[in-house]
Structure formats: structure tokens, C-alpha cells
Design an enzyme around this catalytic site. Structure first.
Site, PDB file in Angstrom:
ATOM      1  CE  LYS A 186      -2.952   0.091   3.498  1.00  7.14           C
ATOM      2  NZ  LYS A 186      -1.720   0.851   4.432  1.00  7.14           N
ATOM      3  CB  THR A 216       5.116   0.108  -2.665  1.00  8.30           C
ATOM      4  OG1 THR A 216       5.998  -0.403  -1.656  1.00  8.30           O
ATOM      5  CG2 THR A 216       6.051   0.423  -3.771  1.00  8.30           C
ATOM      6  NE  ARG A 233      -0.145   4.782   9.121  1.00  6.77           N
ATOM      7  CZ  ARG A 233      -0.294   3.381   9.291  1.00  6.77           C
ATOM      8  NH1 ARG A 233      -0.655   2.999  10.498  1.00  6.77           N
ATOM      9  NH2 ARG A 233      -0.136   2.381   8.307  1.00  6.77           N
ATOM     10  CE  LYS A 282       3.000  -2.786   7.879  1.00  3.51           C
ATOM     11  NZ  LYS A 282       4.089  -1.726   7.229  1.00  3.51           N
ATOM     12  CB  ALA A 324      -5.177   1.107  10.897  1.00  2.87           C
ATOM     13  CG  PHE A 341      -3.302  -2.947   9.161  1.00  2.00           C
ATOM     14  CD1 PHE A 341      -2.335  -3.605   8.858  1.00  2.00           C
ATOM     15  CD2 PHE A 341      -3.374  -2.313  10.544  1.00  2.00           C
ATOM     16  CE1 PHE A 341      -1.009  -3.793   9.538  1.00  2.00           C
ATOM     17  CE2 PHE A 341      -2.364  -2.534  11.321  1.00  2.00           C
ATOM     18  CZ  PHE A 341      -1.330  -3.492  10.802  1.00  2.00           C
ATOM     19  CG  PHE A 390       3.769  -9.146  -6.600  1.00  2.00           C
ATOM     20  CD1 PHE A 390       4.827  -9.876  -5.606  1.00  2.00           C
ATOM     21  CD2 PHE A 390       2.938  -8.257  -6.301  1.00  2.00           C
ATOM     22  CE1 PHE A 390       5.311  -8.971  -4.344  1.00  2.00           C
ATOM     23  CE2 PHE A 390       2.894  -7.784  -5.036  1.00  2.00           C
ATOM     24  CZ  PHE A 390       4.221  -8.203  -4.210  1.00  2.00           C
ATOM     25  CD1 TRP A 398       9.148  -3.018  -4.371  1.00  2.00           C
ATOM     26  CD2 TRP A 398      10.394  -3.709  -6.272  1.00  2.00           C
ATOM     27  NE1 TRP A 398      10.448  -3.492  -3.950  1.00  2.00           N
ATOM     28  CE2 TRP A 398      11.284  -3.689  -5.034  1.00  2.00           C
ATOM     29  CE3 TRP A 398      11.081  -4.216  -7.287  1.00  2.00           C
ATOM     30  CZ2 TRP A 398      12.575  -4.283  -4.894  1.00  2.00           C
ATOM     31  CZ3 TRP A 398      12.301  -4.474  -7.265  1.00  2.00           C
ATOM     32  CH2 TRP A 398      12.968  -4.553  -5.942  1.00  2.00           C
TER      33      TRP A 398
END
Length: 553
Positions: A69, A71, A92, A103, A271, A299, A379, A407
């Protein structure tokens, strides 16, 4: 293949004063922390109009397969910049808990990153340290007050203000303090939360200015007397001292993407246990300084999305013009029952089964009458037929699903997504809140559970029932509610993936956070102090003799 940190370390950054100049920040409004990061002193701008379009990025329920998210958020900002749009991102700050845990960081990845990523993911400008110090100062004052005669008649058994630490440390969830000699304090049960769960974090991110911050700190309820009356920070007389400790932390931080798009990074509530979004001041600054402000909710849309829309926007005074829901084909196949180890194999049947999770989040966000765009975070193993399956599925909701390869390609890989977002903001209708401010607490929870999660009802444990009756007497029963729930499922059972229906959400207790202005409903077994995994990320982080960091993602 280069790692995220290798890509970031090879990047040529612009001096932060040049980034500030690009968005019209005056020299006296910029407080530099080295060459590439700075604090923004925007108190004189707080009443300036918010001219920008607000883009909220959220996602499906997260999985070990990854959604990316942040990214996509960064890539979208860079994509809009490539289209010639005046764009700014608001994010954030990362917590050391996930950074050293499992994570990872929160600055994006690949060629879609916020930099300097190592600084941001570690100590940054010291905001989290200031919050930790202020929180624990209050804890020390409380215990000292009890030790020095307890003039406020505080009941040590009914304390709700714990201590905090910005690292995952399961051994500190439940503690006993005050042991030793008579001068060591009054023994009592206590515990630690992670810093991002502190009410001070919520307050910092919801405060409009320093005066608002202090007023909110005064309202914090730290526990109850022996007569079960609430005790506030105002009664303890230390709101001023706590505000002093946060005088710099309240200022948003300015950094940049690899492509030099301006980014405001500020605050970091999770969150799943808090409201999960960056500060009101950061988002407001982006809206004041740019034509497109891209931000995110932590999230999935059931947590960060809902809380952004129901908790933050009334304070911000601006609702999103478009909501972007991030999904990956890998994660959707996992929601559809495919094993994690087999996600690189094409499986349209599993994908179709998992699409219900995406569909539920689309419906939930459309409930607010805001346009929705789906971003398929690409991906390498995604196949053409799988991509087409997702794009065809979202058509039934009147929603476009756009492929984004951020990415590998940064903003260039988000240009199609950026075009879709630019088109969608022209279709914004009148925002429809989920609940009215005057609704009872139970009504608010029921609307969240039935309309956002897809459940059927809310069940209160005995403790929660008793608390709710007490809240009604105290006049707290109409405050907004923050549902503390697992991020992995629409239910309160982390293992129940996909899009279950007609389930019950179980609330075990409530935590009043009057300074922040809401009540937290603790559901299932969600924790406010996570633990480290068997092989934490900290095991793989190192630094060489030249000061070069390795292993940080």
C-alpha cells in the site's frame, strides 16, 4: 536484484530546502534536521484554504503475501508528478516495532520509496522518542502521586494508563511495579503498550495546533478513584509539562521520494489498535500546498479506511475526492484458499474465490459516496489472464482496476493509475458519513460491523456491558468509536480470510480516550503490545565500519 536500502543509498537526493522551495515553504517555516529532512512550522498557515484534491489509499485485508500500500501511495504521487500535476504525499512515521519485527518499514519499496529511508525507519526526527518520554513521564507522575499520599484518591486497581515502549516486547505486556523497599513506590499491576498505541500518539495526530494539543492532554482519563470517578491529567496538573515535551514532535516532517516529490511524514498510530493515519496537520499541509494530496489509511479499508473517514475527516474538514484500494493477485489468491508457498503459480479459481474480499472493500468505500479506483500492485508472477480476471470483476461495481508496476518502475509504472485518479476526482458526490455524531456507541459499532465488515451483530462481554452502562452515566456513550480488531480478517478471527458473512464481533472491553475524543472497543484477542517473531528483522540488520547500513529491507 538490489534491495530497497541499496536502491535508496544509491539515490541522489535534493537538499531539503529545495524541496521546500518547490512547494512554497518560506525559510522561516523550515527547521532543518541535516541536509535531507526538516520540520515544518506551519502555525501561520493553519487557516489557509485546502485547495487540493484528497486521494485516500487503502487496501484489501493484508496478508503475508504483501499488498504494498505504501509503495503504491508513493508511486501514485510520483506518477501524478510525471503527468505535470502539483502533487504531495502525506504518510505516517514507521514504528521500530515492525521495523525490528516482521513487517518491515513504512517508506515504500523498490523505486517507489520515501528517502532517506534509513533515517525515517529508525529515529527520524525523534517524534516517537518524545511521545514515549511524555507518556512515561505521566506514568511516573501518577505513581509518584499515589506514593506521596494520593490526594486524588486514585485506585491503583483501576488504572488504565500503562507505560509504553516503541519496540515489540511481549515480556512487558503484564508487569508488577513498585517492588522493593518502602521508598520504591506502591506495588501494583501494570503493563506496557507499544508507543503507537499511546493516547498521546492519537492526540498528536488529531490536534490542530499546540493549544489544541494541551487541551486534549488535559482531558486524558488515566484511571478512576476508589469511588469510581474518572481522574484526568488536568487534575494531576502536568498537562503543561507533557505539552512541552511534545512541542517539536507536533510539527510535521518534510522529506522526498526518490523522484523528489515532496512528502510530509508525521505521526504513526496503528490502524488495528488506533485510528491508523498520519496527522491532521500533515494532511492539511499537503492539501494547502499542492493540487493533489495523496495519503493512506493503515491496513485494510475495514480499519484504516473506515477510521480515516469516520474519525479523521470531521476534524480535518475535508473528505476524500477519490479512494484507491490496493490489491495484489498474490494476496487475493491467498484469500481464496491457495497456500502461501504456491502463490506464484497461476490459479484463476483461487483468485476468483479471493476476489470477494476486494469486492467487500469496494462496496464499503462506495458506501461513503466517494469514487473508487482499484490499483493492482503488479508482481512478476502475475499472468495476463489473472490480471484480466481482476479487471473484469471490478466492472460489476462500476470501478476501474488499473495495473501499477511501481516497485520496478516508480512513478512511470503508476502513470495509468494517476490518469484514472485524475479522471475519478471529477465524479465526487456528496459525502455520506457512516453514522451521526449523536448515535449511541452501540449503534456506531453495529453500523461498522454490518456495513463495513459484513457481519450481523456486536456482542459485549460482561466487562464491556458494565463499562457501557458507566459510560452512559458519564456522558461518554456518544463519542466516536475506534474498533481495535485484527487486520488480517473482516472478522475478529485473524484466520478467517476472504469475505465471511453474518458473523459476530465480540467486544471484550472499552478503553476511554477522551483526549483523543473517542472510545476504543477491544475485540477478539488483538494486542496493544505485539511480540517479535522467531526470526525478527533485527537479526539481519547490521552496519559496517563506514557507517553503511545493510539488511534494512
Amino acid at each position: 536484484m538490489l534491495t530497497d536500502i541499496e536502491i535508496a543509498q544509491a539515490a541522489k537526493l535534493q537538499p531539503i530546502n529545495e524541496i521546500a522551495d518547490k512547494i512554497g515553504i518560506k525559510p522561516e517555516e523550515l527547521e532543518q534536521y541535516g541536509h535531507y529532512k526538516a520540520k515544518l512550522n506551519l502555525q501561520n498557515r493553519k487557516n489557509d484554504p485546502m485547495k487540493g484534491k484528497l486521494i485516500l489509499v487503502t487496501s484489501i485485508n493484508p496478508t503475508p503475501a504483501g499488498e504494498g500500500k505504501s509503495t503504491v501511495t508513493v508511486g501514485l504521487g510520483d506518477g501524478l508528478s510525471r503527468l505535470g500535476k502539483n502533487a504531495m504525499i502525506a504518510l505516517r512515521e514507521p514504528s521500530l516495532g515492525p521495523v525490528m519485527g516482521v513487517k518491515g518499514g513504512a517508506t515504500g519499496g523498490g523505486y517507489s520509496q520515501v528517502v532517506p529511508m534509513d533515517d525515517i525507519n529508525l529515529h527520524f526526527t525523534g517524534d516517537f522518542h518524545a511521545l514515549t518520554s511524555a507518556h512515561n513521564t505521566l506514568a511516573a507522575v501518577i505513581d509518584n502521586h499515589i506514593y506521596q499520599g494520593n490526594a486524588l484518591n486514585i485506585d491503583p486497581r483501576r488504572m488504565i494508563w500503562k507505560r509504553v515502549l516503541d519496540i515489540n516486547d511481549r515480556a512487558l505486556r503484564h508487569t508488577i511495579i513498585g517492588l522493593g523497599s518502602p521508598t520504591s513506590g506502591v506495588p501494583r499491576e501494570d503493563g506496557f503498550d507499544i508507543t503507537v498505541a499511546s493516547e498521546l500518539m492519537a492526540i498528536l495526530t488529531l490536534s490542530n495546533d499546540l493549544s489544541d494539543l494541551k487541551a486534549r492532554i488535559k482531558r486524558i482519563v488515566i484511571g478512576y478513584t476508589y469511588d469510581r470517578e474518572p481522574v484526568t491529567v488536568d487534575q494531576l496538573g502536568v498537562a503543561g509539562a507533557l505539552t512541552v515535551l511534545l512541542k517539536d514532535a507536533i510539527k510535521p516532517n518534510l522529506v522526498q521520494t526518490l523522484a523528489h516529490t515532496p512528502v510530509v511524514v508525521h505521526g504513526g498510530p496503528f490502524a488495528n489498535i488506533a485510528q491508523g493515519t498520519n496527522s491532521v496537520q500533515a494532511t492539511r499541509a499537503a492539501l494547502q500546498l499542492a493540487d493533489y494530496a495523496i495519503t493512506e489509511g493503515g491496513f485494510g479499508a475495514d480499519l484504516g479506511g473506515e477510521k480515516f473517514l469516520d474519525i479523521k475527516t470531521p476534524i480535518l474538514g475535508k473528505t476524500p475526492d477519490t479512494i484507491v484500494i490496493v490489491a495484489t493477485i498474490r494476496a487475493l489468491k491467498l484469500h481464496g484458499g491457495k497456500p502461501l508457498a504456491e502463490l506464484d503459480n497461476e490459479d484463476v479459481a483461487a483468485l476468483e474465490a479471493g476476489l470477494a474480499n476486494l469486492g467487500k472493500h469496494i462496496q464499503s468505500m462506495q458506501r461513503y459516496n466517494v469514487p473508487v479506483v482499484v490499483a493492482i500492485n503488479q508482481f512478476t508472477a502475475d499472468t495476463d489472464v489473472e490480471i484480466a480476471t481482476v479487471q473484469e470483476y471490478t466492472k460489476q461495481f462500476g470501478v476501474e482496476a488499473v495495473l501499477a508496476n511501481v516497485w520496478a518502475n516508480g512513478g512511470e509504472g503508476a502513470e495509468d493509475l494517476a490518469r484514472a485518479v485524475v479522471a475519478s476526482v471529477e465524479n465526487t458526490g456528496e459525502f455520506k458519513p457512516l453514522y451521526a455524531p449523536e448515535d449511541e456507541l452501540m449503534t456506531k459499532m453495529e453500523k461498522i460491523v454490518t456495513e463495513i465488515y459484513g457481519g450481523k451483530d456486536v456482542e459485549l462481554d460482561a466487562k464491556a456491558k458494565t463499562q457501557l452502562k458507566r459510560f452512559q452515566k458519564l456522558g461518554w456513550d456518544k463519542l466516536p468509536v475506534v474498533m481495535a480488531k485484527t487486520q488480517y480478517s473482516l472478522t475478529d478471527n485473524a484466520k478467517q480470510l476472504g469475505a465471511p458473512k453474518d458473523f459476530t464481533i465480540h467486544v471484550r472491553e472499552f478503553i476511554p480516550k477522551l483526549g483523543a475524543g473517542f472510545i476504543v472497543a477491544m475485540t477478539g484477542n488483538v494486542l496493544t503490545m505485539p511480540g517479535l517473531p522467531a526470526d525478527p528483522a533485527a537479526n539481519h540488520i547490521d552496519i559496517d565500519e563506514n557507517g553503511t547500513i545493510v539488511g534494512l529491507f
